[in-house]
Scaffold this motif. Structure first.
Motif, short mmCIF file in Angstrom:
data_model
loop_
_atom_site.label_atom_id
_atom_site.label_comp_id
_atom_site.label_asym_id
_atom_site.label_seq_id
_atom_site.Cartn_x
_atom_site.Cartn_y
_atom_site.Cartn_z
N LEU A 8 0.85 -1.19 0.00
CA LEU A 8 0.00 0.00 0.00
C LEU A 8 0.89 1.25 0.00
O LEU A 8 2.08 1.16 0.31
N PRO A 9 0.33 2.41 -0.32
CA PRO A 9 1.13 3.64 -0.23
C PRO A 9 1.59 3.88 1.20
O PRO A 9 0.93 3.46 2.15
N ASN A 10 2.74 4.55 1.35
CA ASN A 10 3.25 4.97 2.65
C ASN A 10 3.67 3.84 3.59
O ASN A 10 3.72 4.02 4.79
N LYS A 13 7.89 1.39 0.72
CA LYS A 13 8.40 0.73 -0.49
C LYS A 13 9.56 1.51 -1.12
O LYS A 13 10.60 0.94 -1.42
N SER A 14 9.34 2.80 -1.32
CA SER A 14 10.39 3.60 -1.99
C SER A 14 11.64 3.65 -1.14
O SER A 14 12.76 3.57 -1.66
N THR A 15 11.43 3.80 0.17
CA THR A 15 12.58 3.85 1.08
C THR A 15 13.39 2.55 0.97
O THR A 15 14.61 2.57 0.84
N CYS A 105 4.85 -2.07 9.67
CA CYS A 105 4.75 -2.46 11.07
C CYS A 105 5.37 -1.38 11.94
O CYS A 105 5.66 -1.63 13.11
N PHE A 106 5.67 -0.21 11.37
CA PHE A 106 6.24 0.85 12.20
C PHE A 106 5.16 1.88 12.50
O PHE A 106 4.29 2.14 11.69
N GLU A 107 5.23 2.40 13.73
CA GLU A 107 4.30 3.46 14.14
C GLU A 107 5.04 4.78 13.95
O GLU A 107 6.20 4.89 14.34
N VAL A 236 12.52 -5.98 8.32
CA VAL A 236 13.52 -5.03 7.80
C VAL A 236 13.10 -3.65 8.29
O VAL A 236 11.90 -3.35 8.29
N CYS A 237 14.05 -2.82 8.74
CA CYS A 237 13.69 -1.44 9.01
C CYS A 237 14.19 -0.62 7.81
O CYS A 237 15.38 -0.34 7.69
N ALA A 238 13.25 -0.28 6.94
CA ALA A 238 13.62 0.35 5.67
C ALA A 238 14.40 1.64 5.89
O ALA A 238 15.37 1.92 5.18
N LYS A 239 13.97 2.41 6.89
CA LYS A 239 14.60 3.70 7.13
C LYS A 239 16.08 3.51 7.51
O LYS A 239 16.97 4.16 6.96
P1 GDP Z 1 5.83 4.16 -0.11
O1 GDP Z 1 4.68 5.03 -0.44
O2 GDP Z 1 5.38 2.78 0.29
O3 GDP Z 1 6.87 4.10 -1.18
O4 GDP Z 1 6.49 4.75 1.22
P2 GDP Z 1 7.80 5.63 1.40
O5 GDP Z 1 9.02 4.80 1.26
O6 GDP Z 1 7.71 6.85 0.59
O7 GDP Z 1 7.68 5.99 2.97
C1 GDP Z 1 6.65 6.80 3.46
C2 GDP Z 1 7.16 7.54 4.67
O8 GDP Z 1 7.44 6.61 5.71
C3 GDP Z 1 8.46 8.30 4.43
O9 GDP Z 1 8.36 9.53 5.08
C4 GDP Z 1 9.51 7.44 5.08
O10 GDP Z 1 10.59 8.20 5.57
C5 GDP Z 1 8.75 6.79 6.21
N1 GDP Z 1 9.33 5.47 6.54
C6 GDP Z 1 9.63 4.47 5.68
N2 GDP Z 1 10.16 3.42 6.35
C7 GDP Z 1 10.17 3.76 7.66
C8 GDP Z 1 10.59 3.09 8.86
O11 GDP Z 1 11.09 1.95 8.82
N3 GDP Z 1 10.42 3.77 10.03
C9 GDP Z 1 9.89 5.03 10.08
N4 GDP Z 1 9.75 5.63 11.24
N5 GDP Z 1 9.50 5.68 8.98
C10 GDP Z 1 9.63 5.07 7.78
#
Ligand code: GDP
Length: 363
Positions: A8-10, A13-15, A105-107, A236-239
């Motif tokens: 889903l969006p947000n 995925k992109s990260t 799974c992240f808040e 995985v913690c994408a960030k």
């Molecule tokens: P997409 O729409 O699925 O491609 O989501 P994005 O990769 O653009 O991420 C949406 C937002 O969530 C961005 O502001 C990211 O920085 C944030 N985000 C992504 N992964 C994590 C994570 O592991 N932890 C936290 N806290 N934020 C994250």
């Protein structure tokens, strides 16, 4: 072989995708034969056996196996009714061999959730439902043609139609196609349809920075769902991964240590994706390079040689094969040969994971 990243969006995925493509370990320069589109990335599959083999060859280069990942944006609730699931999306996802679904799974109160709250179970159901609806549509679109041909006596069309009917019956009960038992003959036909819920799936639980091990209650839900569906889960913690991927090797190790990881989670992810795709590696080894090559489990000698170059498959004569264990025992290829451990295998040989090979071929 390629895997498509959906979610889903947000959800991150992109990260994640950026982390995968920025990863210094995955130099696309090593893979000059594949074209890389903007929404595609190459991720290398870390394998400890490469270093163990390299000790005996001192090669100029060590090249791990690689997977192509495709970022498939565009699934939202209602997508299959035309709210975003365009033809481009469908054609992308039909081509991939497996689906990697990112589940949030992240808040984080700063990152909006499209459904109003973080709920991995409902996210997974939304995506699965959309994929099932899209599969139903695909079948509907080609059903008439198959029916007409079958009525005219076309035997293959009859077989296709039978598989379509089995698919429809399953999807009507909201059972994804990967959960059904398929005969080999059906499997071939099914694969030609490119249906999404027939592809193997791996869940990527995008976890909080403070739950890198993935032990929190949200990830547990993902694990339960995945287990019930015969799928794997990688936390995985994408960030964090995107930050790690930007670092130089030394800094990366320091960063990993400071958060208590042995290697980037992307390494686990690559290996898990490899397994989900039913892949294994064999090696070629010499002073110039030690390299892992990717083949499907069950591939024969000529098919394995064909991964290096299609001429090798056509002109395949035989393979000389030994194991890492042989190498560690006898230290050199000459000694392996002298000890009578160098196996000579013909066209029917089914490759084993980890074989080290030389191919002999006619051009
Ligand atoms: P997409 O729409 O699925 O491609 O989501 P994005 O990769 O653009 O991420 C949406 C937002 O969530 C961005 O502001 C990211 O920085 C944030 N985000 C992504 N992964 C994590 C994570 O592991 N932890 C936290 N806290 N934020 C994250």
């Amino acid at each position: 072989m390629e895997a498509g990243i959906v979610g889903l969006p947000n959800v991150g995925k992109s990260t994640l995708f950026n982390a995968l493509t920025a990863s210094k370990a995955a130099q696309s320069a090593n893979y000059p034969f594949c074209t890389i589109e903007p929404n595609e990335g190459i991720v290398s599959v870390p394998d400890g056996r490469l270093d163990r083999i390299s000790k005996y060859f001192n090669p100029q280069k060590i090249i791990p196996a690689a997977l192509k990942l495709v970022d498939i944006a565009g699934i939202v609730k209602g997508a299959s009714e035309g709210e975003g699931l365009g033809n481009k999306f469908l054609s992308h996802i039909r081509e991939v061999d497996a689906i990697l679904q990112v589940v949030r799974c992240f808040e984080d109160p700063d990152v909006t959730h499209v459904a109003g709250g973080v709920n991995p179970l409902s996210d997974m159901e939304v995506i699965e439902t959309e994929l099932m609806l899209a599969d139903m549509q695909s079948i509907e679109n080609s059903r008439n043609k198959a029916e007409r041909a079958a009525r005219a006596g076309d035997k293959e069309a009859k077989e296709r139609l039978a598989v379509m009917e089995k698919c429809t019956a399953s999807l009507d009960q909201l059972i994804p196609l990967r959960k059904l038992k398929w005969e080999d003959s059906e499997q071939k036909i099914l694969a030609s349809f490119g249906l999404m819920t027939a592809k193997p799936v791996l869940y990527i639980a995008n976890v909080d920075e403070n739950d890198l091990g993935g032990n929190g209650p949200l990830v547990q839900k993902v694990k339960e769902f995945a287990t019930a569906n015969g799928a794997g889960v990688v936390p995985v913690c994408a960030k964090l991964e995107s930050e790690i991927a930007e670092l130089d090797e030394g800094d990366r190790l320091e960063m990993l240590q400071s958060v208590g990881l042995e290697e980037p989670a992307l390494a686990y992810l690559a290996r898990a994706a490899y397994q989900t795709l039913g892949l294994q590696s064999y090696f070629t080894a010499g002073p110039k390079e030690v390299r892992a090559w990717t083949i499907p489990i069950g591939a024969t000698g000529p098919q394995a040689a064909g991964v290096i170059h299609s001429d090798f498959e056509r002109g395949f004569i035989r393979a000389e094969v030994y194991t890492l264990q042989d190498l560690e025992t006898y230290k050199t290829e000459a000694a392996i040969r002298q000890a009578g451990k160098l196996r000579v295998e013909g066209k029917a040989y089914v490759m084993k994971d980890g074989d080290i090979c030389h191919f002999l071929f006619n051009v």
